[in-house]
Design an enzyme around this catalytic site. Structure first.
Site, short mmCIF file in Angstrom:
data_model
loop_
_atom_site.label_atom_id
_atom_site.label_comp_id
_atom_site.label_asym_id
_atom_site.label_seq_id
_atom_site.Cartn_x
_atom_site.Cartn_y
_atom_site.Cartn_z
N ASP A 43 -2.41 -5.53 0.04
CA ASP A 43 -2.98 -5.28 1.37
C ASP A 43 -4.01 -6.36 1.67
O ASP A 43 -5.13 -6.30 1.17
CB ASP A 43 -3.64 -3.90 1.41
CG ASP A 43 -2.62 -2.78 1.33
OD1 ASP A 43 -2.80 -1.88 0.47
OD2 ASP A 43 -1.65 -2.83 2.09
N ASP A 183 3.97 3.36 5.13
CA ASP A 183 2.77 3.02 4.36
C ASP A 183 1.58 3.81 4.87
O ASP A 183 1.24 3.73 6.05
CB ASP A 183 2.50 1.51 4.54
CG ASP A 183 1.26 1.02 3.82
OD1 ASP A 183 0.84 -0.11 4.10
OD2 ASP A 183 0.74 1.76 2.98
C1 DX5 Z 1 -3.87 0.82 4.46
C2 DX5 Z 1 -2.89 0.13 3.55
C3 DX5 Z 1 -2.13 1.06 2.66
C4 DX5 Z 1 -2.98 1.94 1.79
C5 DX5 Z 1 -2.10 2.99 1.15
O1 DX5 Z 1 -4.26 -0.05 5.45
O2 DX5 Z 1 -1.99 -0.63 4.31
O3 DX5 Z 1 -1.24 0.32 1.84
O4 DX5 Z 1 -3.60 1.18 0.84
O5 DX5 Z 1 -2.89 3.83 0.40
P1 DX5 Z 1 -2.65 5.41 0.36
O6 DX5 Z 1 -1.28 5.58 -0.25
O7 DX5 Z 1 -3.75 5.87 -0.54
O8 DX5 Z 1 -2.73 5.93 1.74
#
Ligand code: DX5
Length: 231
Positions: A43, A183
């Protein structure tokens, strides 16, 4: 079985490394690969497109020798064209740009492919599926965000499932060879809804790292729950 949208495409588990121990990131990506993930998502946040700051290309390049699974860069940045070459050099085979950050999305997606990477476009929760209708021939993947981007550990926005289904329908009716990824908030209680709607690539962060039985168990459980929507 076969008539379910996207059921011809393999279910893939793509961890977000946002919850990982940054002091040991090389070991962490090796542990994710050993746990059976299909790819790894970084990310990338620039503190402007989203109110958070994360991985420069050098961090990802340092992780590259520690795993052989594909790396993808989720570019939550204002100017993806400027940064794209550095992330390809760092070892990312897929560049995900946000439709909301690109004034010339068609050109930006072409640029990503001209760098030798696969191209993808992401949609924030408020952005309709129609935002990608004219670029499906230029992408290998469409990412439907199921949280507002910027942080891990947020709640899944279930109302995005209709958009997942709409994107999958557009891909199928257009005959495009495109994965649909989700996501944000993906875990044991939400993954089936996303997969049943048509998502085949599932990004998960906190759900993988908070499983008391460990990463491999968490990955297997998400995969099994997603694949169960196809039987
Ligand atoms: C948020 C990111 C995601 C996040 C996912 O902006 O794009 O990839 O890290 O994390 P979880 O699965 O904890 O929501």
């Amino acid at each position: 079985m076969g008539d379910l949208p996207g059921s011809d495409r393999p279910i893939e588990i793509a961890p977000s490394v946002l919850p990982a121990d940054f002091a040991r990131l090389g070991e962490e990506v090796a542990a994710l690969e050993a746990a059976g993930v299909d790819r790894i998502q970084f990310d990338v946040m620039d503190g402007r497109f989203v109110p958070n700051l994360t991985f420069g290309p050098d961090v990802i390049a340092a992780c590259r020798p520690h795993a052989s699974v594909p790396f993808e860069a989720h570019l939550m940045v204002e100017h993806p064209d400027e940064l794209a070459p550095r992330y390809v050099e760092a070892g990312c085979g897929l560049l995900i740009v946000h439709a909301e950050a690109c004034r010339h999305l068609h050109r930006t997606l072409g640029h990503g492919r001209s760098l030798g990477a696969r191209a993808a476009v992401a949609l924030n929760p408020a952005t309709p599926a129609s935002a990608v209708s004219e670029v499906l021939d230029l992408v290998d993947l469409v990412l439907v965000m199921t949280v507002n981007p910027g942080f891990g550990g947020q709640d899944y926005i279930g109302t995005m499932e209709h958009k997942v289904a709409e994107v999958r329908r557009m891909v199928l009716t257009g005959g495009h060879d495109v994965d649909v990824e989700v996501d944000g908030g993906i875990g044991p209680t939400t993954v089936a809804g996303a997969a049943a709607a048509g998502a085949n690539v599932l990004v998960a962060g906190s759900a993988l790292y908070r499983d008391p039985a460990g990463l491999a168990h968490a990955v297997d459980e998400l995969r099994a729950l997603a694949e169960a929507t196809r039987s």
